[in-house]
Write a protein that holds these residues in place. Structure first.
Motif, PDB file in Angstrom:
ATOM      1  N   GLY A  36       0.794  -1.229   0.000  1.00 54.68           N
ATOM      2  CA  GLY A  36       0.000   0.000   0.000  1.00 54.68           C
ATOM      3  C   GLY A  36       0.821   1.271   0.000  1.00 54.68           C
ATOM      4  O   GLY A  36       0.286   2.365   0.211  1.00 54.68           O
ATOM      5  N   SER A  37       2.148   1.149  -0.249  1.00 56.60           N
ATOM      6  CA  SER A  37       3.028   2.327  -0.200  1.00 56.60           C
ATOM      7  C   SER A  37       2.640   3.371  -1.233  1.00 56.60           C
ATOM      8  O   SER A  37       2.647   4.582  -0.947  1.00 56.60           O
ATOM      9  N   ALA A  38       2.283   2.930  -2.453  1.00 58.26           N
ATOM     10  CA  ALA A  38       1.929   3.884  -3.509  1.00 58.26           C
ATOM     11  C   ALA A  38       0.648   4.630  -3.156  1.00 58.26           C
ATOM     12  O   ALA A  38       0.554   5.850  -3.340  1.00 58.26           O
ATOM     13  N   SER A  39      -0.327   3.918  -2.627  1.00 58.00           N
ATOM     14  CA  SER A  39      -1.595   4.558  -2.257  1.00 58.00           C
ATOM     15  C   SER A  39      -1.378   5.576  -1.149  1.00 58.00           C
ATOM     16  O   SER A  39      -1.984   6.658  -1.159  1.00 58.00           O
ATOM     17  N   ARG A  40      -0.507   5.251  -0.183  1.00 59.32           N
ATOM     18  CA  ARG A  40      -0.224   6.193   0.900  1.00 59.32           C
ATOM     19  C   ARG A  40       0.503   7.421   0.350  1.00 59.32           C
ATOM     20  O   ARG A  40       0.216   8.552   0.763  1.00 59.32           O
ATOM     21  N   ALA A  41       1.422   7.214  -0.591  1.00 59.71           N
ATOM     22  CA  ALA A  41       2.132   8.341  -1.200  1.00 59.71           C
ATOM     23  C   ALA A  41       1.148   9.263  -1.917  1.00 59.71           C
ATOM     24  O   ALA A  41       1.218  10.497  -1.781  1.00 59.71           O
ATOM     25  N   GLU A  42       0.217   8.680  -2.669  1.00 55.91           N
ATOM     26  CA  GLU A  42      -0.793   9.474  -3.369  1.00 55.91           C
ATOM     27  C   GLU A  42      -1.715  10.184  -2.384  1.00 55.91           C
ATOM     28  O   GLU A  42      -2.136  11.322  -2.618  1.00 55.91           O
ATOM     29  N   GLN A  43      -1.986   9.527  -1.264  1.00 58.52           N
ATOM     30  CA  GLN A  43      -2.841  10.123  -0.234  1.00 58.52           C
ATOM     31  C   GLN A  43      -2.185  11.371   0.356  1.00 58.52           C
ATOM     32  O   GLN A  43      -2.834  12.407   0.547  1.00 58.52           O
ATOM     33  N   ILE A  44      -0.892  11.265   0.650  1.00 57.93           N
ATOM     34  CA  ILE A  44      -0.170  12.419   1.207  1.00 57.93           C
ATOM     35  C   ILE A  44      -0.141  13.557   0.191  1.00 57.93           C
ATOM     36  O   ILE A  44      -0.351  14.729   0.547  1.00 57.93           O
ATOM     37  N   LEU A  45       0.115  13.233  -1.072  1.00 59.29           N
ATOM     38  CA  LEU A  45       0.112  14.251  -2.129  1.00 59.29           C
ATOM     39  C   LEU A  45      -1.254  14.926  -2.217  1.00 59.29           C
ATOM     40  O   LEU A  45      -1.337  16.164  -2.291  1.00 59.29           O
ATOM     41  N   GLY A  46      -2.316  14.128  -2.198  1.00 55.11           N
ATOM     42  CA  GLY A  46      -3.662  14.703  -2.266  1.00 55.11           C
ATOM     43  C   GLY A  46      -3.945  15.630  -1.097  1.00 55.11           C
ATOM     44  O   GLY A  46      -4.568  16.689  -1.263  1.00 55.11           O
ATOM     45  N   PRO A  88      -1.003  -3.242  -9.882  1.00 57.09           N
ATOM     46  CA  PRO A  88      -1.364  -3.540 -11.279  1.00 57.09           C
ATOM     47  C   PRO A  88      -1.366  -2.349 -12.228  1.00 57.09           C
ATOM     48  O   PRO A  88      -0.915  -2.444 -13.355  1.00 57.09           O
ATOM     49  N   ASP A  89      -1.865  -1.204 -11.772  1.00 54.42           N
ATOM     50  CA  ASP A  89      -1.970  -0.041 -12.661  1.00 54.42           C
ATOM     51  C   ASP A  89      -0.971   1.048 -12.292  1.00 54.42           C
ATOM     52  O   ASP A  89      -1.179   2.221 -12.590  1.00 54.42           O
ATOM     53  N   ALA A  90       0.123   0.654 -11.649  1.00 50.93           N
ATOM     54  CA  ALA A  90       1.098   1.638 -11.163  1.00 50.93           C
ATOM     55  C   ALA A  90       1.726   2.436 -12.301  1.00 50.93           C
ATOM     56  O   ALA A  90       1.930   3.657 -12.179  1.00 50.93           O
ATOM     57  N   ALA A  91       2.060   1.791 -13.412  1.00 55.66           N
ATOM     58  CA  ALA A  91       2.714   2.488 -14.524  1.00 55.66           C
ATOM     59  C   ALA A  91       1.796   3.543 -15.119  1.00 55.66           C
ATOM     60  O   ALA A  91       2.225   4.673 -15.414  1.00 55.66           O
ATOM     61  N   GLU A  92       0.519   3.185 -15.298  1.00 56.77           N
ATOM     62  CA  GLU A  92      -0.445   4.158 -15.837  1.00 56.77           C
ATOM     63  C   GLU A  92      -0.598   5.348 -14.896  1.00 56.77           C
ATOM     64  O   GLU A  92      -0.654   6.504 -15.345  1.00 56.77           O
ATOM     65  N   SER A 130       6.630  -2.769 -14.639  1.00 57.97           N
ATOM     66  CA  SER A 130       5.193  -3.090 -14.635  1.00 57.97           C
ATOM     67  C   SER A 130       4.892  -4.540 -15.003  1.00 57.97           C
ATOM     68  O   SER A 130       3.902  -5.110 -14.553  1.00 57.97           O
ATOM     69  N   GLY A 131       5.737  -5.135 -15.852  1.00 57.58           N
ATOM     70  CA  GLY A 131       5.477  -6.491 -16.317  1.00 57.58           C
ATOM     71  C   GLY A 131       4.300  -6.585 -17.266  1.00 57.58           C
ATOM     72  O   GLY A 131       3.781  -7.680 -17.532  1.00 57.58           O
ATOM     73  N   LYS A 132       3.867  -5.470 -17.834  1.00 60.27           N
ATOM     74  CA  LYS A 132       2.671  -5.441 -18.683  1.00 60.27           C
ATOM     75  C   LYS A 132       3.017  -5.643 -20.154  1.00 60.27           C
ATOM     76  O   LYS A 132       4.162  -5.453 -20.573  1.00 60.27           O
ATOM     77  N   ARG A 133       2.012  -6.015 -20.904  1.00 59.02           N
ATOM     78  CA  ARG A 133       2.145  -6.053 -22.358  1.00 59.02           C
ATOM     79  C   ARG A 133       2.453  -4.657 -22.867  1.00 59.02           C
ATOM     80  O   ARG A 133       1.939  -3.660 -22.366  1.00 59.02           O
ATOM     81  N   ASN A 134       3.315  -4.602 -23.902  1.00 60.58           N
ATOM     82  CA  ASN A 134       3.660  -3.337 -24.565  1.00 60.58           C
ATOM     83  C   ASN A 134       4.338  -2.327 -23.637  1.00 60.58           C
ATOM     84  O   ASN A 134       4.279  -1.119 -23.883  1.00 60.58           O
ATOM     85  N   ALA A 135       4.985  -2.808 -22.581  1.00 63.72           N
ATOM     86  CA  ALA A 135       5.664  -1.887 -21.666  1.00 63.72           C
ATOM     87  C   ALA A 135       6.800  -1.145 -22.361  1.00 63.72           C
ATOM     88  O   ALA A 135       7.013   0.052 -22.132  1.00 63.72           O
ATOM     89  N   ALA A 136       7.555  -1.844 -23.215  1.00 66.30           N
ATOM     90  CA  ALA A 136       8.681  -1.208 -23.907  1.00 66.30           C
ATOM     91  C   ALA A 136       8.229  -0.075 -24.830  1.00 66.30           C
ATOM     92  O   ALA A 136       8.799   1.020 -24.801  1.00 66.30           O
ATOM     93  N   PRO A 137       7.193  -0.273 -25.677  1.00 63.60           N
ATOM     94  CA  PRO A 137       6.707   0.840 -26.493  1.00 63.60           C
ATOM     95  C   PRO A 137       6.185   2.006 -25.652  1.00 63.60           C
ATOM     96  O   PRO A 137       6.356   3.173 -26.033  1.00 63.60           O
ATOM     97  N   ASN A 189       7.982   7.548  -8.030  1.00 66.83           N
ATOM     98  CA  ASN A 189       8.915   6.505  -7.613  1.00 66.83           C
ATOM     99  C   ASN A 189       8.213   5.469  -6.733  1.00 66.83           C
ATOM    100  O   ASN A 189       8.466   4.262  -6.846  1.00 66.83           O
ATOM    101  N   ALA A 190       7.309   5.941  -5.871  1.00 71.12           N
ATOM    102  CA  ALA A 190       6.528   5.024  -5.039  1.00 71.12           C
ATOM    103  C   ALA A 190       5.678   4.116  -5.914  1.00 71.12           C
ATOM    104  O   ALA A 190       5.568   2.905  -5.662  1.00 71.12           O
ATOM    105  N   LEU A 191       5.087   4.676  -6.939  1.00 73.30           N
ATOM    106  CA  LEU A 191       4.280   3.884  -7.871  1.00 73.30           C
ATOM    107  C   LEU A 191       5.154   2.885  -8.627  1.00 73.30           C
ATOM    108  O   LEU A 191       4.794   1.706  -8.770  1.00 73.30           O
ATOM    109  N   ALA A 192       6.305   3.343  -9.093  1.00 67.63           N
ATOM    110  CA  ALA A 192       7.202   2.467  -9.854  1.00 67.63           C
ATOM    111  C   ALA A 192       7.653   1.267  -9.026  1.00 67.63           C
ATOM    112  O   ALA A 192       7.807   0.162  -9.553  1.00 67.63           O
ATOM    113  N   ASN A 193       7.852   1.484  -7.721  1.00 73.07           N
ATOM    114  CA  ASN A 193       8.363   0.419  -6.852  1.00 73.07           C
ATOM    115  C   ASN A 193       7.266  -0.426  -6.215  1.00 73.07           C
ATOM    116  O   ASN A 193       7.564  -1.389  -5.501  1.00 73.07           O
ATOM    117  N   SER A 194       6.017  -0.064  -6.449  1.00 76.53           N
ATOM    118  CA  SER A 194       4.908  -0.667  -5.692  1.00 76.53           C
ATOM    119  C   SER A 194       4.501  -2.057  -6.172  1.00 76.53           C
ATOM    120  O   SER A 194       4.011  -2.871  -5.385  1.00 76.53           O
TER     121      SER A 194
END
Length: 595
Positions: free
Chosen positions: A340-350, A383-387, A426-433, A375-380
């Motif tokens: 939940g680190s990314a969600s907490r980071a977004e919460q503090i920003l909000g 599933p939708d962290a990259a977006e 992210s490990g997602k399809r089409n991450a490189a493009p 960076n919190a999202l990238a490391n989290s």
């Protein structure tokens, strides 16, 4: 994410514009004074007509290398005037101190060495009988600050050497200046000690935090013995906390928090104003926990913030959390690995954005805040962290067009590379493009005027890394094509140079994306890359490790490097010439330093 609505800056812009105009006018005047000096015959300089001290001070306040060089020019002219017997010109401590001060604030990487040269000239003249050139406490204080700011190797050691050599001078000067100036002199001494501790905090040398702690302990012991001029203050303790935070050593964050709590207790229990912790003190302890890598560190950081908020609510204004405090906490979450680190980071920003809009202008998020959230999202691993990370980046690009936001939230190279990194992880399809698309966006924005985000080796290598991290078999061909397209663009550029990290990541991409069974293709590609790496002088142990995995057979690896157990330090020097040190430890020189 909605653009922040700001109060009008129109009134603030006018004084800023007037100040800029004044600077232009001052510069024109200084250039005219330089011209007048050139027209004045050597030996005829008259201070009543040309106030050289005022001119030197003005050049020093420019705070650039050119400003320092101009001060040096005036100093050299004054020396010539004295040699010519001009009695109206005095070569004394004042002119030398201005010259040292100019270099201290110039930002020049050789400022400390240049300052030391000036001091040596003063000492020589004093030994030859010029009493006006005797360096005093202030002179040596300037030199210590020069070394503190320098960033040169061994700068902290040199700053401490000067301090130790000056200890008796400190005592003599304080005794001779009399009671009216005692407080000023004591402050100068404390500032010198604080500068040395700060130099150790900035140092990358081993045991730097231990040296900072030892200096503090020495000050405390001597103060207890009666040396009142060595009483540590808030800056002293905060500098030691900073040294501990940057050390990353086990237990450093705990030590930093103990120092902070000691400051709080001494202020609250004994009313000691000299050690009253401030926002910087608290924020640096949060940073210490963020850097520590210890389990549960982020919760200790949260606890420090809660303590700040409580103290501030009780009327302790110096403990008010600011944008740096909350941004540092977000950074702690980005490094925590907690669920939940990314969600907490977004919460503090909000929360920061909401409170800023409501009038708490000191909480206006800046580029560091948004980068930490990405960076919190990238490391989290969410599933939708990259977006979400890319959304933050695009919001920053929108926010910069809002009046007053031009510099505060303008994305930098780190912003873009962090968003690229989010796609890589992210490990997602089409991450490189997707990663390449962010690089293309950088190129477009740079072409449209954002010149400070011109893609560099880090950005291109980040895209190659996204290719190397491709998880889906059906994406491998395109990912490999993108990786080599990035490499080709780097090689065709005049300003961007592939480095050791680039080569190791590209070899890793080949290892992961080329079919394991196609040994000929793997060897052919790896051989070509390795030969280019050798020619560029960037072979290190990481490159060798990736090469070995890519060529897939011991025989072919030995064919390229000569031995199974080969290390970079045993290879021809020309192959490793742009790697820092001879051990091939993975560090490399930047492109501008390539041989």
């Amino acid at each position: 994410m909605q653009p922040l609505s700001l109060f009008s800056h129109s009134q603030a812009q006018q004084p800023r514009q007037e100040k800029q105009l004044t600077k232009i006018q001052d510069r024109d005047w200084l250039l005219r004074m330089n011209e007048q000096l050139q027209l004045t015959e050597i030996g005829a300089l008259d201070r009543n007509k040309i106030d050289f001290l005022h001119i030197m001070n003005a050049w020093a306040k420019v705070q650039t290398t050119q400003g320092a060089e101009m001060v040096q020019m005036w100093l050299q002219r004054i020396e010539k005037e004295v040699e010519m017997g001009n009695k109206s010109v005095i070569l004394g401590r004042s002119v030398f101190s201005i010259a040292i001060d100019a270099w201290v604030h110039s930002g020049d990487r050789k400022a400390a060495s240049k300052s030391e040269e000036i001091l040596k000239k003063m000492e020589q003249l004093y030994k030859l009988g010029n009493q006006d050139c005797q360096p005093n406490l202030y002179t040596y204080s300037l030199l210590i600050h020069a070394w503190e700011k320098s960033g040169e190797s061994g700068s902290a050691t040199r700053a401490e050497q000067i301090l130790l050599a000056m200890e008796q001078q400190c005592l003599d000067d304080i005794a001779s200046y009399g009671k009216p100036n005692t407080e000023v002199m004591c402050n100068t001494v404390i500032n010198m000690y604080n500068a040395v501790i700060s130099a150790w905090a900035k140092s990358e040398e081993k045991e730097s935090s231990s040296r900072a702690e030892q200096i503090l302990l020495n000050m405390e012991n001597r103060f207890a013995e009666g040396a009142n001029f060595l009483k540590p203050n808030t800056v002293t303790y905060s500098s030691v906390i900073n040294a501990l935070a940057k050390s990353g050593e086990p237990g450093a964050a705990e030590k930093a928090e103990v120092i902070l709590q000691n400051m709080i207790d001494r202020y609250q229990i004994y009313g000691d104003e000299d050690v009253k912790p401030n926002t910087i003190s608290f924020t640096t302890v949060i940073d210490a926990w963020a850097r520590s890598g210890e389990k549960g560190a982020v919760f200790r950081a949260e606890k420090i913030l809660l303590q700040m908020e409580k103290l501030y609510s009780l009327g302790y204004k110096d403990a008010q959390p600011n944008v740096n405090t909350y941004s540092t906490l977000i950074n702690a979450w980005s490094k925590s690995g907690e669920k939940g680190s990314a969600s907490r980071a977004e919460q503090i920003l909000g929360e920061m954005e909401r409170r800023f809009i409501e009038g708490e202008y000191h909480l206006k998020p800046n580029v560091f805040t948004y980068n930490a959230v990405m960076n919190a999202l990238a490391n989290s691993g969410e599933p939708d962290a990259a977006e979400r990370a890319e959304s933050v980046l695009r919001s920053m690009l929108e926010l910069r067009h809002v009046e007053g936001n031009e510099n505060d939230v303008k994305p930098n190279i780190i912003s873009f590379t962090t968003a690229i990194d989010a796609w890589a992880k992210s490990g997602k399809r089409n991450a490189a493009p997707k990663a390449e698309g962010i690089l293309v966006l950088m190129q477009q924005k740079c072409a449209s005027g954002m010149l400070d985000i011109q893609p560099d080796a880090r950005a291109y290598t980040a895209v190659i890394n996204a290719c190397a991290q491709t998880k889906h078999k059906e994406d491998r061909t395109e990912a490999l094509s993108i990786a080599f397209r990035m490499f080709k663009q780097m090689n065709s550029s005049k300003d961007i140079f592939p480095n050791a990290f680039t080569y190791s990541i590209l070899l890793s991409a080949c290892d992961r994306l080329l079919p394991k069974e196609d040994e000929e293709s793997r060897f052919s590609v790896a051989k070509a890359l390795f030969e280019r790496c050798c020619k560029a002088g960037f072979v290190n142990d990481y490159v060798l490790n990736k090469l070995r995995k890519t060529v897939n057979t011991t025989k072919r690896y030995v064919h390229l490097v000569g031995s199974v157990e080969c290390r970079a330090c045993r290879l021809p020097e020309n192959w490793t010439r742009n790697v820092l040190g001879s051990g091939g430890d993975g560090k490399q020189l930047v492109g501008a330093q390539m041989k």
